[in-house]
Design a protein around this motif. Structure first.
Motif, PDB file in Angstrom:
ATOM      1  N   MET A  99       0.861  -1.187   0.000  1.00 39.65           N
ATOM      2  CA  MET A  99       0.000   0.000   0.000  1.00 39.65           C
ATOM      3  C   MET A  99       0.892   1.229   0.000  1.00 39.65           C
ATOM      4  O   MET A  99       1.922   1.252   0.677  1.00 39.65           O
ATOM      5  N   ASP A 100       0.492   2.226  -0.769  1.00 35.14           N
ATOM      6  CA  ASP A 100       1.224   3.483  -0.842  1.00 35.14           C
ATOM      7  C   ASP A 100       0.249   4.650  -0.747  1.00 35.14           C
ATOM      8  O   ASP A 100      -0.939   4.499  -1.033  1.00 35.14           O
ATOM      9  N   LYS A 101       0.793   5.786  -0.369  1.00 34.89           N
ATOM     10  CA  LYS A 101       0.032   7.031  -0.347  1.00 34.89           C
ATOM     11  C   LYS A 101      -1.285   6.900   0.416  1.00 34.89           C
ATOM     12  O   LYS A 101      -2.307   7.430   0.002  1.00 34.89           O
ATOM     13  N   VAL A 102      -1.250   6.177   1.533  1.00 35.86           N
ATOM     14  CA  VAL A 102      -2.442   6.000   2.357  1.00 35.86           C
ATOM     15  C   VAL A 102      -2.653   7.250   3.201  1.00 35.86           C
ATOM     16  O   VAL A 102      -1.730   7.729   3.861  1.00 35.86           O
ATOM     17  N   LYS A 103      -3.872   7.771   3.153  1.00 37.40           N
ATOM     18  CA  LYS A 103      -4.218   8.951   3.946  1.00 37.40           C
ATOM     19  C   LYS A 103      -5.598   8.761   4.543  1.00 37.40           C
ATOM     20  O   LYS A 103      -6.509   8.294   3.864  1.00 37.40           O
ATOM     21  N   PHE A 104      -5.729   9.124   5.804  1.00 38.16           N
ATOM     22  CA  PHE A 104      -7.018   9.095   6.483  1.00 38.16           C
ATOM     23  C   PHE A 104      -7.409  10.535   6.778  1.00 38.16           C
ATOM     24  O   PHE A 104      -6.640  11.281   7.383  1.00 38.16           O
ATOM     25  N   ARG A 105      -8.586  10.913   6.345  1.00 42.31           N
ATOM     26  CA  ARG A 105      -9.003  12.314   6.421  1.00 42.31           C
ATOM     27  C   ARG A 105     -10.048  12.592   7.492  1.00 42.31           C
ATOM     28  O   ARG A 105     -10.054  13.650   8.089  1.00 42.31           O
ATOM     29  N   LYS A 106     -10.965  11.647   7.691  1.00 38.83           N
ATOM     30  CA  LYS A 106     -12.050  11.827   8.667  1.00 38.83           C
ATOM     31  C   LYS A 106     -12.386  10.469   9.275  1.00 38.83           C
ATOM     32  O   LYS A 106     -12.254   9.447   8.608  1.00 38.83           O
ATOM     33  N   PRO A 107     -12.887  10.458  10.511  1.00 43.60           N
ATOM     34  CA  PRO A 107     -13.287   9.180  11.110  1.00 43.60           C
ATOM     35  C   PRO A 107     -14.552   8.624  10.448  1.00 43.60           C
ATOM     36  O   PRO A 107     -15.414   9.367   9.994  1.00 43.60           O
TER      37      PRO A 107
END
Length: 154
Positions: A99-107
């Motif tokens: 996995m690459d460029k994983v981003k979490f923005r909101k719950p």
């Protein structure tokens, strides 16, 4: 009309179970909609308060673990690929390769309808590379690029 404009019928839970080996409590998608032959699809996960992981993550403020959002994207991508490309998954499993460029923005919380927008970026069967974006109410909550492969269990 190009291939990217060709929509396939939606895939319901029974269809998904015919493709993926995952079962409760680890099946993370309920259906797949807006399936384009070449242009991607949207997996749907109805997030409920009954999910086992909410007992410990977190009892006072239940939040869907980010890794499970990624797993849901991967399951949607695997089911979409097998369905749209007529890949026989009998006796095989799909495994994450990276996995690459994983981003979490909101719950993501109970009551949310998680939309898993997945698209194949490259393919060299048995390996596929995908881009994925998870949304709730039209807002991005997570995104990732990931690779997976189809293999027989050892």
């Amino acid at each position: 009309m190009s291939d990217t404009d060709e929509f396939l019928p939606d895939l319901d839970l029974a269809g998904i179970k015919g493709i993926l080996p995952h079962r409760y409590p680890f099946l993370m998608i309920d259906k797949i909609v807006q399936i384009r032959k070449e242009g991607g699809a949207i997996g749907i996960k109805n997030v409920t308060a009954n999910e086992e992981y909410f007992q410990g993550h977190f009892p006072e403020m239940p939040v869907m673990p980010g890794v499970l959002i990624c797993e849901a994207m991967a399951q949607a991508a695997a089911a979409y690929t097998a369905y749209s490309e007529n890949v026989d998954t009998e006796g095989q499993v799909v495994l994450f390769m990276g996995m690459d460029k994983v981003k979490f923005r909101k719950p993501v919380v109970p009551g949310d309808v998680l939309e898993l927008h997945v698209k194949i970026e490259t393919r060299r069967p048995p390996v596929w590379k995908y881009s994925g974006e998870a949304k709730v109410d039209g807002k991005t909550v997570a995104e990732a690029e990931f690779k997976a492969m189809l293999t027989r269990p050892k």
